[in-house]
Design a protein around this motif. Structure first.
Motif, PDB file in Angstrom:
ATOM      1  N   VAL A  35       0.832  -1.201   0.000  1.00 28.48           N
ATOM      2  CA  VAL A  35       0.000   0.000   0.000  1.00 28.48           C
ATOM      3  C   VAL A  35       0.867   1.251   0.000  1.00 28.48           C
ATOM      4  N   LEU A  36       1.905   1.271   0.819  1.00 25.77           N
ATOM      5  CA  LEU A  36       2.758   2.459   0.904  1.00 25.77           C
ATOM      6  C   LEU A  36       3.507   2.714  -0.404  1.00 25.77           C
ATOM      7  N   PHE A  37       4.044   1.663  -1.010  1.00 29.41           N
ATOM      8  CA  PHE A  37       4.724   1.844  -2.296  1.00 29.41           C
ATOM      9  C   PHE A  37       3.719   2.207  -3.389  1.00 29.41           C
ATOM     10  N   GLY A  38       2.511   1.667  -3.294  1.00 29.02           N
ATOM     11  CA  GLY A  38       1.468   2.039  -4.248  1.00 29.02           C
ATOM     12  C   GLY A  38       1.097   3.502  -4.133  1.00 29.02           C
ATOM     13  N   LEU A  39       1.023   3.999  -2.905  1.00 24.93           N
ATOM     14  CA  LEU A  39       0.751   5.427  -2.694  1.00 24.93           C
ATOM     15  C   LEU A  39       1.883   6.291  -3.249  1.00 24.93           C
ATOM     16  N   ALA A  40       3.112   5.847  -3.052  1.00 27.90           N
ATOM     17  CA  ALA A  40       4.256   6.593  -3.587  1.00 27.90           C
ATOM     18  C   ALA A  40       4.202   6.613  -5.122  1.00 27.90           C
ATOM     19  N   ALA A  41       3.852   5.481  -5.730  1.00 28.75           N
ATOM     20  CA  ALA A  41       3.744   5.429  -7.191  1.00 28.75           C
ATOM     21  C   ALA A  41       2.650   6.356  -7.686  1.00 28.75           C
ATOM     22  N   THR A  42       1.512   6.364  -7.007  1.00 32.86           N
ATOM     23  CA  THR A  42       0.408   7.234  -7.392  1.00 32.86           C
ATOM     24  C   THR A  42       0.787   8.704  -7.243  1.00 32.86           C
ATOM     25  N   THR A  43       1.473   9.026  -6.158  1.00 29.51           N
ATOM     26  CA  THR A  43       1.907  10.404  -5.938  1.00 29.51           C
ATOM     27  C   THR A  43       2.853  10.866  -7.039  1.00 29.51           C
ATOM     28  N   MET A  44       3.777  10.018  -7.435  1.00 26.93           N
ATOM     29  CA  MET A  44       4.704  10.375  -8.504  1.00 26.93           C
ATOM     30  C   MET A  44       3.978  10.531  -9.837  1.00 26.93           C
ATOM     31  N   ALA A  45       2.993   9.692 -10.095  1.00 28.52           N
ATOM     32  CA  ALA A  45       2.224   9.806 -11.339  1.00 28.52           C
ATOM     33  C   ALA A  45       1.439  11.114 -11.368  1.00 28.52           C
ATOM     34  N   VAL A  46       0.841  11.475 -10.249  1.00 29.43           N
ATOM     35  CA  VAL A  46       0.108  12.746 -10.169  1.00 29.43           C
ATOM     36  C   VAL A  46       1.071  13.912 -10.339  1.00 29.43           C
ATOM     37  N   ALA A  47       2.234  13.833  -9.735  1.00 27.20           N
ATOM     38  CA  ALA A  47       3.235  14.891  -9.883  1.00 27.20           C
ATOM     39  C   ALA A  47       3.666  15.030 -11.340  1.00 27.20           C
ATOM     40  N   ALA A  48       3.774  13.907 -12.057  1.00 25.72           N
ATOM     41  CA  ALA A  48       4.135  13.957 -13.476  1.00 25.72           C
ATOM     42  C   ALA A  48       3.065  14.683 -14.281  1.00 25.72           C
ATOM     43  N   VAL A  49       1.802  14.403 -13.996  1.00 24.11           N
ATOM     44  CA  VAL A  49       0.711  15.072 -14.710  1.00 24.11           C
ATOM     45  C   VAL A  49       0.700  16.566 -14.402  1.00 24.11           C
ATOM     46  N   ILE A  50       0.889  16.915 -13.141  1.00 18.51           N
ATOM     47  CA  ILE A  50       0.915  18.334 -12.760  1.00 18.51           C
ATOM     48  C   ILE A  50       2.071  19.058 -13.450  1.00 18.51           C
ATOM     49  N   GLU A  51       3.231  18.453 -13.467  1.00 15.94           N
ATOM     50  CA  GLU A  51       4.392  19.067 -14.108  1.00 15.94           C
ATOM     51  C   GLU A  51       4.185  19.185 -15.619  1.00 15.94           C
ATOM     52  N   TRP A  52       3.589  18.173 -16.227  1.00 13.38           N
ATOM     53  CA  TRP A  52       3.319  18.201 -17.659  1.00 13.38           C
ATOM     54  C   TRP A  52       2.371  19.352 -17.997  1.00 13.38           C
ATOM     55  N   ARG A  53       1.320  19.517 -17.197  1.00 13.61           N
ATOM     56  CA  ARG A  53       0.359  20.602 -17.435  1.00 13.61           C
ATOM     57  C   ARG A  53       1.012  21.971 -17.208  1.00 13.61           C
ATOM     58  N   ARG A  54       1.878  22.064 -16.191  1.00 17.68           N
ATOM     59  CA  ARG A  54       2.548  23.335 -15.926  1.00 17.68           C
ATOM     60  C   ARG A  54       3.455  23.716 -17.090  1.00 17.68           C
ATOM     61  N   GLN A  55       4.203  22.743 -17.620  1.00 16.72           N
ATOM     62  CA  GLN A  55       5.091  23.016 -18.739  1.00 16.72           C
ATOM     63  C   GLN A  55       4.310  23.351 -20.000  1.00 16.72           C
ATOM     64  N   ALA A  56       3.177  22.684 -20.209  1.00 20.13           N
ATOM     65  CA  ALA A  56       2.356  22.969 -21.381  1.00 20.13           C
ATOM     66  C   ALA A  56       1.772  24.386 -21.295  1.00 20.13           C
ATOM     67  N   ARG A  57       1.392  24.811 -20.115  1.00 26.13           N
ATOM     68  CA  ARG A  57       0.850  26.160 -19.938  1.00 26.13           C
ATOM     69  C   ARG A  57       1.918  27.221 -20.194  1.00 26.13           C
ATOM     70  N   GLN A  58       3.157  26.933 -19.810  1.00 28.22           N
ATOM     71  CA  GLN A  58       4.233  27.911 -20.016  1.00 28.22           C
ATOM     72  C   GLN A  58       4.584  28.041 -21.498  1.00 28.22           C
TER      73      GLN A  58
END
Length: 60
Positions: A35-58
């Motif tokens: 569960v803990l590693f799954g949460l870490a994987a999910t957090t990293m995936a969400v961070a990737a999406v947020i970073e992708w959207r931020r870069q696309a907006r710039q």
């Protein structure tokens, strides 16, 4: 004086981290670690999406 502009983080960093955490979650024997590693994987995936959207907006 040093340049203080923020350099964008590579999205690949977040994607690779999410994949690694996901694989680690699958390899764990006990459920809490899965569960803990799954949460870490999910957090990293969400961070990737947020970073992708931020870069696309710039860019656009």
């Amino acid at each position: 004086m040093a340049d203080r502009t923020r350099k964008p983080v590579s999205i690949a960093l977040f994607v690779v981290a999410a994949i690694c955490f996901g694989i680690a979650a699958l390899l764990q024997a006990d459920q809490l670690s899965q569960v803990l590693f799954g949460l870490a994987a999910t957090t990293m995936a969400v961070a990737a999406v947020i970073e992708w959207r931020r870069q696309a907006r710039q860019r656009g």
